[in-house]
Motif scaffolding. Structure first.
Motif, PDB file in Angstrom:
ATOM      1  N   LEU A  55     -25.859  16.497 -17.923  1.00 51.32           N
ATOM      2  CA  LEU A  55     -24.526  15.888 -17.845  1.00 51.32           C
ATOM      3  C   LEU A  55     -23.483  16.857 -17.311  1.00 51.32           C
ATOM      4  N   GLY A  56     -23.911  18.059 -16.904  1.00 47.00           N
ATOM      5  CA  GLY A  56     -22.966  19.029 -16.366  1.00 47.00           C
ATOM      6  C   GLY A  56     -22.130  19.726 -17.413  1.00 47.00           C
ATOM      7  N   LEU A  57     -22.535  19.630 -18.693  1.00 46.85           N
ATOM      8  CA  LEU A  57     -21.793  20.250 -19.784  1.00 46.85           C
ATOM      9  C   LEU A  57     -22.738  21.108 -20.612  1.00 46.85           C
ATOM     10  N   PRO A  58     -22.300  22.283 -21.054  1.00 40.64           N
ATOM     11  CA  PRO A  58     -23.178  23.099 -21.895  1.00 40.64           C
ATOM     12  C   PRO A  58     -23.313  22.571 -23.309  1.00 40.64           C
ATOM     13  N   GLU A  59     -22.386  21.669 -23.724  1.00 42.62           N
ATOM     14  CA  GLU A  59     -22.373  21.240 -25.104  1.00 42.62           C
ATOM     15  C   GLU A  59     -22.920  19.836 -25.326  1.00 42.62           C
ATOM     16  N   ALA A  60     -23.405  19.179 -24.265  1.00 44.13           N
ATOM     17  CA  ALA A  60     -23.907  17.811 -24.434  1.00 44.13           C
ATOM     18  C   ALA A  60     -24.949  17.505 -23.368  1.00 44.13           C
ATOM     19  N   TRP A  61     -26.026  16.835 -23.771  1.00 45.94           N
ATOM     20  CA  TRP A  61     -27.056  16.417 -22.831  1.00 45.94           C
ATOM     21  C   TRP A  61     -27.817  15.234 -23.433  1.00 45.94           C
ATOM     22  N   ILE A  62     -28.558  14.534 -22.586  1.00 43.23           N
ATOM     23  CA  ILE A  62     -29.357  13.387 -23.007  1.00 43.23           C
ATOM     24  C   ILE A  62     -30.834  13.747 -22.856  1.00 43.23           C
TER      25      ILE A  62
END
Length: 410
Positions: A295-302
């Motif tokens: 998702l392009g974020l270090p703090e969130a992903w699927i």
């Protein structure tokens, strides 16, 4: 022969642009290095691996025990890119520069974040956490703790994008890729980028980057179901070197037939998956039984997974650390709308919002299907995971982009 570029003037007349060497006049490798640091968008990092897109220049001549690295870049997610510039003419120089950039990667893999911060501060002559300050200038809402953790994880894993950028490197690319792939156990991604120069009619220089060769990252990662997380349908990655004993589940996963079946399953998953969001990068298989959406974020992903040992399929979004907790809290007012979107797309399965102390919060959708599973079950599993993945991207990605103020990534 090099391809020609054609430009047109106001009258529609075609004007061919002639190829010119970058290494001429005052242009040398230092010129190319500084050009790339001033114009990071010319490096096709996302074309090679989407995890390394949106480069932020860090410094030139980063000091290491293996020598100074020409140019270093990072992005908001803490993904590091190191670049070696070479305007070469002889084949021997190609192998030398490949060996050099490999030495840099091996050296960085020994560092902690504190080492990276210290050396970046030395190179920039700027005290404190200069690396994060560069990111915060571009992304004021970036979370320092999450960024530091992400960079630290990438350093420990030796997970980098290694780029060799130069001119006159069209020949011998196949042997270079073969040379790179001989380094078994590598966890980096490598790209060979030609910077082609063309003379404009007004005397200016047009620089066109081209990806000549690339390798894919290879990670020795095994998935192990961890009891506190299993109830939420989550898993954690375990590095082989960290295992002091091998549980039976890991012994089974060394079965070549089982490994091949898993590989084929996730290959088919990528082929049938249809995402409504055209800017969402496709998921990547990251280990046995699972694939991750960046998702392009270090703090969130699927993450999507199949856990044979507990008869479970699942897709979940994980929010990590304080920054992740803030993102999930900001989504709480939209919880009913998110649940309705997920349930409308995937009515079969259990939906739950929860947390796993100390630093993981998640939204999970899971489906229990009693085993043993056979290839005949794959079609049902693939359809469910594809629907769940598309629903999670639709439910969370635009909302997260709105919260962090990022543009969709191609």
């Amino acid at each position: 022969m090099y391809p020609k570029l054609i430009m047109t003037n106001g009258e529609g007349e075609a004007i061919p642009l002639e190829r010119v060497p970058l290494a001429s006049g005052e242009r040398n490798e230092a010129w190319l290095r500084d050009f790339l640091l001033r114009h990071p968008e010319t490096l096709p990092a996302a074309e090679i691996d989407t995890a390394y897109g949106n480069l932020i220049p860090v410094c030139r001549e980063l000091p290491t025990d293996a020598g100074p690295i020409d140019a270093v870049f990072v992005n908001r997610a803490g993904a590091l890119t190191i670049v070696e510039c070479k305007l070469w003419r002889n084949p021997q120089a190609r192998r030398e520069v490949i060996g050099q950039i490999l030495d840099y990667a091996k050296e960085l893999a020994r560092w902690r974040y504190e080492d990276m911060q210290r050396q970046v501060s030395r190179a920039l002559r700027s005290p404190g956490n200069a690396l994060f300050r560069l990111v915060a200038e571009r992304h004021p809402d970036a979370d320092e703790a999450a960024f530091v953790d992400a960079v630290g994880r990438n350093l420990r894993a030796g997970r980098f994008l290694l780029l060799v950028a130069g001119d006159g490197i069209r020949e011998g690319t196949e042997s270079i890729v073969q040379f790179m792939q001989e380094h078994s156990g590598m966890r980096f991604t490598f790209g060979l980028v030609e910077m082609a120069g063309y003379a404009m009619p007004d005397g200016r220089l047009l620089v066109q980057p081209r990806v000549l060769a690339r390798t894919v990252a290879i990670e020795r990662t095994i998935m192990r179901v961890v009891e506190p997380l299993a109830a939420a349908g989550q898993m954690e990655a375990v590095e082989e070197d960290d295992l002091t004993e091998e549980p039976p589940i890991l012994q089974r996963r060394r079965d070549p037939a089982l490994l091949e079946a898993d590989r084929r399953f996730w290959l088919r998953f990528g082929q049938i998956l249809r995402l409504d969001d055209p800017s969402q990068p496709p998921p990547r298989r990251r280990g046995f039984g699972w694939a991750r959406y960046d998702l392009g974020l270090p703090e969130a992903w699927i993450t999507a997974y199949r856990a044979r040992s507990v008869d479970l399929l699942g897709t979940y979004i994980d929010f990590r650390g304080e920054a992740g907790a803030r993102l999930l809290a900001a989504l709480e007012p939209e919880r009913a709308e998110i649940d309705a979107l997920l349930r409308g797309a995937v009515p079969e399965g259990e939906l739950e919002w929860g947390e796993t102390p100390p630093d993981s919060r998640w939204v999970a959708l899971r489906l229990r299907i009693p085993g043993p599973w056979t290839e005949a079950d794959d079609a049902r599993h693939l359809a469910w995971l594809a629907a769940a993945g598309n629903a999670f991207v639709n439910a969370f990605r635009p909302r997260l982009q709105r919260l962090v103020g990022t543009a969709p990534r191609a």
